[in-house]
Write an enzyme that holds these catalytic residues in place. Structure first.
Site, PDB file in Angstrom:
ATOM      1  N   GLY A   1       0.817  -1.203   0.000  1.00 18.78           N
ATOM      2  CA  GLY A   1       0.000   0.000   0.000  1.00 18.78           C
ATOM      3  C   GLY A   1       0.852   1.254   0.000  1.00 18.78           C
TER       4      GLY A   1
ATOM      5  CE  LYS B   1     -11.476   7.173  13.318  1.00 21.06           C
ATOM      6  NZ  LYS B   1     -11.912   7.115  11.928  1.00 21.06           N
TER       7      LYS B   1
ATOM      8  CE  LYS C   1       3.264 -13.681  -6.715  1.00 19.34           C
ATOM      9  NZ  LYS C   1       4.230 -13.002  -5.821  1.00 19.34           N
TER      10      LYS C   1
ATOM     11  CG  ASP D   1       5.507 -12.033  -9.438  1.00 15.18           C
ATOM     12  OD1 ASP D   1       6.600 -11.574  -9.063  1.00 15.18           O
ATOM     13  OD2 ASP D   1       4.429 -11.662  -8.951  1.00 15.18           O
TER      14      ASP D   1
ATOM     15  CD  GLU E   1      -2.551 -12.651   1.085  1.00 12.77           C
ATOM     16  OE1 GLU E   1      -3.208 -13.699   1.197  1.00 12.77           O
ATOM     17  OE2 GLU E   1      -2.995 -11.525   1.371  1.00 12.77           O
TER      18      GLU E   1
END
Length: 320
Positions: A12, A32, A186, A238, A268
């Protein structure tokens, strides 16, 4: 162009950095109480990069949505459905979304664009942005190639035009299904590569790459995608970043699992392999590498026994 990035973790913050780097006005949002957001507010940097002061930071999700019409989402894939449900309650008309994340939903095996549409509504434009590269390399000025894909080719072309630069050359993804499955899978091959590294069997990565692409091409074809997509940037392209790089969380997870070191960051592939095994059963496709990783990670089978069995499977034609 104004760009909002939702999610202030490693990727991000990179997407916020990159959008600013190529001249867009950027707002970066974090939840928050997020320690990542607090660190950025205090220093405007994290362990990966330093954000220019002009990149705005907020924990106000309504303000984040109002800031821009192009919204990048970069969060854990398993949080996507609930998160988009929160966004949808605020109204998403006139927005277009880019999912800069890779994975499949546990329990359903659904692709992330499917999850998004179910939570946001079928009429909200959504694309995926995937492919090779590491934050640490991009911020040093090392270029790479990536791919953007959507069900709507016009959206794909608009986003490629908006985000292309000398640092990242984008290609049009013409097979959304294959792009998403390949990008997610992957990471599972990355777990296996790390396990090989843990045993000092790195020379087997060539075989791992050849057989990994082969088994996943069969799954993509059975699901209705183009079996050749797996040989593109979303998957095979990748592999260097995922199977070899010291920056790869999935490779490091696999290696640390074998050597007995704790690993606290998000990998992941641990979640994706569970969803892939559900898809393998649904579409009746044999995925021996994915199954081996699943047995080791989720059923806690002996890694050396499982990897040995994988490479001692019965003789057959290579491309049958």
């Amino acid at each position: 162009m104004k760009v909002t990035v939702l999610g202030c973790g490693r990727w991000g913050t990179f997407h916020a950095w990159y959008a600013d780097h190529i001249g867009h006005d950027v707002l970066l949002w974090g939840r928050k109480g997020s320690k990542h957001l607090q660190e950025l507010k205090e220093t405007h940097k994290n362990e990966y990069l330093e954000l220019p002061e002009r990149v705005a930071l907020t924990d106000d999700i309504e303000a984040a949505l109002a800031f821009a019409d192009t919204i990048v989402i970069s969060i854990s894939s398993q949080q996507l459905r609930s998160f988009v449900g929160e966004l949808a309650a605020l109204g998403l008309a006139g927005k277009r979304f880019v999912l800069c994340m890779k994975g499949l939903e546990i329990g359903t095996g659904k692709r992330l664009t499917t999850v998004f549409r179910e939570a946001a509504g079928e009429n909200i434009p959504v694309a995926v942005w995937v492919g090779p590269g590491h934050v640490q390399d991009f911020t040093r000025g090392i270029p790479n190639c990536m791919v953007i894909a959507a069900a709507d080719m016009q959206l794909t072309k608009e986003l490629v035009e908006a985000f292309s630069s000398p640092l990242i050359r984008f290609y049009y993804g013409e097979d959304l299904l294959g792009t998403e499955i390949g990008a997610a899978a992957k990471n599972v091959v990355g777990l296996a590569a790390g396990m090989l590294d843990g045993f000092g069997y790195g020379s087997l990565k060539g075989a791992l790459m050849a057989r990994g692409t082969r088994e996943l091409s069969r799954l993509i074809e059975k699901m209705g995608g183009d079996k050749m997509t797996v040989y593109g940037l979303s998957h095979l392209g990748d592999y260097e970043a995922t199977l070899f790089s010291p920056h790869s969380n999935n490779r490091r997870f696999g290696e640390d699992l074998i050597t007995g070191k704790p690993f606290a960051k998000l990998a992941e592939g641990v979640y994706t392999v569970e969803a892939l095994m559900d898809l393998a059963r649904e579409y009746r496709v044999e995925l021996p590498i994915c199954e081996t990783v699943y047995e080791i990670v989720h059923n806690h089978q002996d890694p050396k026994d499982q990897l040995t069995q994988l490479f001692m499977r019965s003789t057959k034609s290579e491309l049958a």
